[in-house]
Motif scaffolding. Structure first.
Motif, PDB file in Angstrom:
ATOM      1  N   GLN A 100       0.554  -1.199   0.004  1.00  0.00           N
ATOM      2  CA  GLN A 100       0.091  -0.198   0.362  1.00  0.00           C
ATOM      3  C   GLN A 100       0.745   0.804  -0.088  1.00  0.00           C
ATOM      4  O   GLN A 100       0.873   2.491  -0.772  1.00  0.00           O
ATOM      5  CB  GLN A 100      -1.130  -0.082   1.233  1.00  0.00           C
ATOM      6  CG  GLN A 100      -2.208   0.752   1.378  1.00  0.00           C
ATOM      7  CD  GLN A 100      -3.077   1.064   2.145  1.00  0.00           C
ATOM      8  OE1 GLN A 100      -3.186   0.181   2.941  1.00  0.00           O
ATOM      9  NE2 GLN A 100      -4.006   2.253   2.218  1.00  0.00           N
ATOM     10  N   LYS A 103       1.113   4.095  -3.012  1.00  0.00           N
ATOM     11  CA  LYS A 103       0.805   5.328  -3.222  1.00  0.00           C
ATOM     12  C   LYS A 103       2.026   6.248  -3.044  1.00  0.00           C
ATOM     13  O   LYS A 103       2.150   6.887  -3.680  1.00  0.00           O
ATOM     14  CB  LYS A 103       0.694   6.032  -1.159  1.00  0.00           C
ATOM     15  CG  LYS A 103       0.084   6.826  -1.106  1.00  0.00           C
ATOM     16  CD  LYS A 103      -0.584   6.602   1.176  1.00  0.00           C
ATOM     17  CE  LYS A 103      -1.493   8.136   0.474  1.00  0.00           C
ATOM     18  NZ  LYS A 103      -1.004   8.300   2.243  1.00  0.00           N
ATOM     19  N   THR A 139      -3.499   2.919  -6.594  1.00  0.00           N
ATOM     20  CA  THR A 139      -4.255   2.210  -5.706  1.00  0.00           C
ATOM     21  C   THR A 139      -3.694   1.207  -5.976  1.00  0.00           C
ATOM     22  O   THR A 139      -3.062   0.739  -6.346  1.00  0.00           O
ATOM     23  CB  THR A 139      -5.016   2.066  -6.298  1.00  0.00           C
ATOM     24  OG1 THR A 139      -5.971   1.071  -7.752  1.00  0.00           O
ATOM     25  CG2 THR A 139      -5.956   3.628  -6.626  1.00  0.00           C
ATOM     26  N   HIS A 140      -3.662   0.501  -4.820  1.00  0.00           N
ATOM     27  CA  HIS A 140      -2.951  -0.782  -3.982  1.00  0.00           C
ATOM     28  C   HIS A 140      -3.873  -2.211  -4.434  1.00  0.00           C
ATOM     29  O   HIS A 140      -3.466  -2.833  -4.597  1.00  0.00           O
ATOM     30  CB  HIS A 140      -3.512  -0.766  -2.614  1.00  0.00           C
ATOM     31  CG  HIS A 140      -3.375  -2.081  -1.719  1.00  0.00           C
ATOM     32  ND1 HIS A 140      -4.420  -3.195  -1.124  1.00  0.00           N
ATOM     33  CD2 HIS A 140      -1.907  -2.703  -1.415  1.00  0.00           C
ATOM     34  CE1 HIS A 140      -3.925  -4.103  -1.109  1.00  0.00           C
ATOM     35  NE2 HIS A 140      -2.096  -3.860  -0.799  1.00  0.00           N
ATOM     36  N   LYS A 178       3.295 -10.279  -3.806  1.00  0.00           N
ATOM     37  CA  LYS A 178       4.424  -9.214  -3.981  1.00  0.00           C
ATOM     38  C   LYS A 178       5.581 -10.179  -3.768  1.00  0.00           C
ATOM     39  O   LYS A 178       6.869  -9.152  -4.111  1.00  0.00           O
ATOM     40  CB  LYS A 178       3.626  -9.350  -2.151  1.00  0.00           C
ATOM     41  CG  LYS A 178       5.545  -8.158  -1.866  1.00  0.00           C
ATOM     42  CD  LYS A 178       5.373  -8.161  -0.010  1.00  0.00           C
ATOM     43  CE  LYS A 178       6.542  -6.873   0.138  1.00  0.00           C
ATOM     44  NZ  LYS A 178       6.429  -6.461   1.206  1.00  0.00           N
TER      45      LYS A 178
END
Length: 188
Positions: free
Chosen positions: A34, A38, A43-44, A54
């Motif tokens: 996040q 940002k 957006t996430h 990830k």
């Protein structure tokens, strides 16, 4: 709103660039998706349009960092009278110590992956490439073994120099290792 055809590719590359920097500078575990997204003004949820997870981003960012190191190493070696000396001096410099986000991923990302038990084939390739670069520039019949010692000392000295609070000790770790490895590389 319509985006240009290459918008997704450019966004994908921006994510990789920022992740590679943050993973090396702050660590993989300390870098949340996040805050990463940002920082890029994204957006996430948009992350998943580019990467499965990830872990997928970590491998991609590690590959990117390895490619950057290869390009830097090749540029240092090109047209240098003593490419290994130049590589050692650059690697064990105060500038490299102060800039982990733009530096070698071995003392940062690869070390963290190893601690987590998540070894990477990209790290294998990166180490083999560095060993080959060192070997081809070392004198003597034991260049293969000496390259392992030399690379290990370089990565270790850089890692230790970043981890100590005392600036004199940090400088001593870099300078002493740099001087001794250069002597070894020059066959003294």
């Amino acid at each position: 709103m319509r985006y240009s055809e290459d918008h997704k590719a450019k966004t994908h590359q921006r994510i990789i660039d920022e992740a590679a920097l943050r993973f090396r500078r702050d660590g993989i575990g300390a870098t949340g998706l996040q805050p990463l997204m940002k920082a890029l003004g994204l957006t996430h949820g948009g992350f998943y349009a580019h990467f499965k997870s990830k872990d997928d981003l970590v491998e991609t960012a590690l590959r990117h960092a390895a490619e950057e190191l290869t390009a830097t190493s090749e540029a240092l070696a090109k047209d240098a009278e003593e490419p290994l000396t130049r590589f050692i001096a650059s690697y064990l410099s105060s500038a490299h110590r102060a800039n982990p986000g733009a530096g070698c991923p071995l003392p940062t990302m690869s070390a963290e992956l190893g601690q987590r038990g998540e070894a990477s084939e990209i790290t294998d390739a990166l180490i083999r490439d560095r060993l080959a670069l060192i070997e081809e520039n070392l004198p003597g019949d034991d260049a293969v073994e000496q390259s392992v010692l030399l690379l290990s000392a370089m990565v270790g000295a850089l890692l230790l120099s970043r981890s100590v609070k005392d600036p004199e000790l940090s400088d001593r770790l870099l300078k002493t290792t740099r001087r001794r490895l250069i002597e070894q590389a020059q066959g003294r």
